[in-house]
Design a protein around this motif. Structure first.
Motif, PDB file in Angstrom:
ATOM      1  N   THR A  10      31.883 132.565  70.986  1.00  0.00           N
ATOM      2  CA  THR A  10      32.635 131.984  69.883  1.00  0.00           C
ATOM      3  C   THR A  10      31.711 131.600  68.735  1.00  0.00           C
ATOM      4  OG1 THR A  10      34.272 131.086  71.429  1.00  0.00           O
ATOM      5  CG2 THR A  10      34.236 130.154  69.208  1.00  0.00           C
ATOM      6  N   LYS A  11      32.059 132.027  67.514  1.00  0.00           N
ATOM      7  CA  LYS A  11      31.302 131.626  66.329  1.00  0.00           C
ATOM      8  C   LYS A  11      31.634 130.182  65.981  1.00  0.00           C
ATOM      9  CE  LYS A  11      31.342 134.344  62.785  1.00  0.00           C
ATOM     10  NZ  LYS A  11      31.815 135.246  61.711  1.00  0.00           N
ATOM     11  N   PRO A  12      30.636 129.397  65.604  1.00  0.00           N
ATOM     12  CA  PRO A  12      30.902 127.996  65.253  1.00  0.00           C
ATOM     13  C   PRO A  12      31.618 127.820  63.927  1.00  0.00           C
ATOM     14  CG  PRO A  12      28.582 128.515  64.931  1.00  0.00           C
ATOM     15  CD  PRO A  12      29.197 129.713  65.598  1.00  0.00           C
ATOM     16  N   GLY A  13      31.666 128.840  63.095  1.00  0.00           N
ATOM     17  CA  GLY A  13      32.337 128.750  61.811  1.00  0.00           C
ATOM     18  C   GLY A  13      32.686 130.126  61.296  1.00  0.00           C
ATOM     19  N   LYS A  14      33.574 130.176  60.314  1.00  0.00           N
ATOM     20  CA  LYS A  14      33.989 131.465  59.757  1.00  0.00           C
ATOM     21  C   LYS A  14      32.880 132.076  58.926  1.00  0.00           C
ATOM     22  CE  LYS A  14      37.556 133.662  56.912  1.00  0.00           C
ATOM     23  NZ  LYS A  14      38.805 133.460  56.113  1.00  0.00           N
ATOM     24  N   VAL A  15      32.137 131.240  58.206  1.00  0.00           N
ATOM     25  CA  VAL A  15      31.078 131.722  57.321  1.00  0.00           C
ATOM     26  C   VAL A  15      29.735 131.326  57.919  1.00  0.00           C
ATOM     27  CG1 VAL A  15      30.121 131.667  54.997  1.00  0.00           C
ATOM     28  CG2 VAL A  15      32.599 131.432  55.329  1.00  0.00           C
ATOM     29  N   MET A  16      28.999 132.310  58.401  1.00  0.00           N
ATOM     30  CA  MET A  16      27.710 132.052  59.037  1.00  0.00           C
ATOM     31  C   MET A  16      26.587 132.713  58.233  1.00  0.00           C
ATOM     32  SD  MET A  16      28.659 130.147  61.478  1.00  0.00           S
ATOM     33  CE  MET A  16      27.008 129.941  62.185  1.00  0.00           C
ATOM     34  N   VAL A  17      25.406 132.089  58.303  1.00  0.00           N
ATOM     35  CA  VAL A  17      24.257 132.561  57.534  1.00  0.00           C
ATOM     36  C   VAL A  17      23.053 132.668  58.460  1.00  0.00           C
ATOM     37  CG1 VAL A  17      22.749 132.094  55.567  1.00  0.00           C
ATOM     38  CG2 VAL A  17      25.143 131.407  55.477  1.00  0.00           C
ATOM     39  N   TRP A  18      22.304 133.753  58.317  1.00  0.00           N
ATOM     40  CA  TRP A  18      21.089 133.924  59.109  1.00  0.00           C
ATOM     41  C   TRP A  18      19.954 133.046  58.577  1.00  0.00           C
ATOM     42  CZ3 TRP A  18      21.655 139.903  58.789  1.00  0.00           C
ATOM     43  CH2 TRP A  18      22.421 140.361  59.872  1.00  0.00           C
ATOM     44  N   THR A  19      19.035 132.715  59.465  1.00  0.00           N
ATOM     45  CA  THR A  19      17.785 132.086  59.060  1.00  0.00           C
ATOM     46  C   THR A  19      16.885 133.164  58.443  1.00  0.00           C
ATOM     47  OG1 THR A  19      16.712 132.533  61.180  1.00  0.00           O
ATOM     48  CG2 THR A  19      17.954 130.459  60.986  1.00  0.00           C
ATOM     49  N   PRO A  20      15.799 132.782  57.770  1.00  0.00           N
ATOM     50  CA  PRO A  20      14.878 133.801  57.237  1.00  0.00           C
ATOM     51  C   PRO A  20      14.346 134.723  58.331  1.00  0.00           C
ATOM     52  CG  PRO A  20      14.415 131.686  56.237  1.00  0.00           C
ATOM     53  CD  PRO A  20      15.432 131.432  57.309  1.00  0.00           C
TER      54      PRO A  20
END
Length: 424
Positions: A182-192
């Motif tokens: 399960t994704k914690p949110g709809k909009v996810m961002v990668w780390t560098p």
């Protein structure tokens, strides 16, 4: 004389005159009017319209959502059963395979088809808000025409809508996702680090220059797909965003950027500029090869194209990105989320929020600042430490008290003993 115009008649008349809307917006308005508003409100005369029937329309949407959620759960369960029946049939060692296993698999497939045939679409709070805004715009104009005494959507109550904000794929979130799926949110961002892993893994892929451009310069999917060479200046290193490719189902068309600030000129970083130079040379070579074989080459003038020059369908780009992310094993993000990666990386690198607003083409500074309140963890730690560095202290602060020396500890123990004796 009281008007006899019904809600259905007025909404269709109002929609016809709204030639000022972007094509994608018109499609959304038309869907709301024909699929939702007219079936629920169309029979009512405009002069008789009130808040209550509008509220009932949304209450019906909520009831449908509950039913559709149950249908989705049933479909998910049917899929699990179908896969189990298929696996049992495939793993059977008996030859020929028992007919009962095949029959059970066929039954499971039919049950899955039946379950999937039931409506499962959930109309979320965000979409409901858009629907109310559409109807509100129509009723504002109706009030000007004196068809209604006021805008009856103003008192309609909807579920609270909270716009999703980008969340970083921290180690803890990645671990939880790998455990639960399960994704914690709809909009996810990668780390560098995750971003670098992705770019390294796709460095030989045909779409690598486009992924690189989107990752560091924040273009939308449609802006990258619709970028023409005529708006790309590799001598000074810049691209001018003035159009995009928009898709709805299988239909694709050119349109202007999303907001008024969407038309903008973006400076390219040196790596992206070099990649685009190499890409342009590759595209020219492919054009020559196709023409040598007397095969038609599609001269679209687009930067990113197939080998024969055809422009990419925006949805194909998203599907390709999704497959690559899954193959690499990285936590999932959408292709559009590369735009959020670009903004977050710029913010962590010290780029001013106003510059990020210009980079992304946001209509307002407040939108940019509100969206990117979540930033990279290491940047948050740096912000937390910053106030400590400007407060002068005479005594060095440590995380815990230094251990007492044996001499000091013994002296303190002796004093306590003497005090105890005196008390006795």
């Amino acid at each position: 004389m009281r008007s006899k115009e019904t809600v259905a008649e007025y909404l269709r008349r109002w929609f016809t005159k709204r030639v000022d809307l972007k094509r994608s917006t018109r499609k959304g308005y038309n869907d709301h009017i024909e699929r939702v508003f007219i079936p629920s409100l169309g029979h009512i005369k405009m002069v008789d319209l009130r808040t209550r029937p509008i509220q009932r329309m949304f209450e019906q949407i909520w009831a449908d959502n509950e039913l559709h959620a149950q249908n989705q759960l049933a479909a998910d369960q049917a899929l699990v059963a179908e896969r189990a029946a298929h696996q049992a049939w495939r793993e059977s060692t008996a030859r020929p395979r028992p007919p009962a296993l095949r029959q059970r698999w066929n039954e499971a497939k039919q049950e899955l088809r039946t379950a999937r045939a039931k409506p499962r679409h959930i109309t979320g709070p965000g979409t409901q808000l858009k629907m109310r805004n559409t109807l509100s715009a129509a009723l504002n104009d109706a009030a000007v025409e004196k068809l209604v005494t006021r805008n009856w959507t103003e008192d309609v109550v909807l579920p609270k809508y909270v716009k999703p904000k980008p969340l970083i794929w921290t180690d803890e979130r990645v671990e939880a996702w790998r455990t639960t799926g399960t994704k914690p949110g709809k909009v996810m961002v990668w780390t560098p680090e995750q971003t670098g892993e992705f770019l390294d893994a796709v460095a030989e892929h045909r779409l690598y220059p486009m992924f690189h451009l989107m990752t560091f310069r924040g273009l939308r999917r449609g802006e990258a797909a619709g970028l023409p060479w005529s708006e790309t200046n590799l001598n000074i290193g810049s691209v001018h965003i003035s159009e995009q490719l928009v898709s709805s189902a299988y239909e694709v068309w050119e349109d202007t950027p999303k907001s008024e600030m969407g038309e903008r000129t973006i400076a390219l970083d040196s790596q992206t500029n070099d990649l685009l130079k190499l890409w342009r040379q590759r595209q020219k070579t492919e054009c020559e090869e196709w023409e040598e074989e007397n095969v038609k080459y599609h001269t679209t003038g687009m930067v990113f194209t197939w080998e024969d020059g055809r422009a990419y369908h925006p949805e194909y780009l998203s599907q390709t990105f999704e497959r690559l992310v899954k193959k690499i094993g990285l936590p999932p993000i959408r292709l559009h989320d590369l735009r959020h990666c670009a903004a977050t990386l710029c913010l962590a690198a010290g780029v001013h929020m106003k510059s990020i607003q210009k980079l992304l083409g946001h209509a307002s500074y407040a939108l940019t600042a509100d969206t990117y309140t979540s930033v990279l963890p290491q940047f948050e730690h740096a912000q937390a430490e910053a106030p400590l560095l400007i407060v002068p202290r005479k005594r060095k602060q440590t995380n815990q008290a230094e251990p007492e020396s044996k001499e000091h500890a013994g002296s303190r123990t002796g004093s306590q003993d003497e005090g105890a004796g005196a008390a006795a």
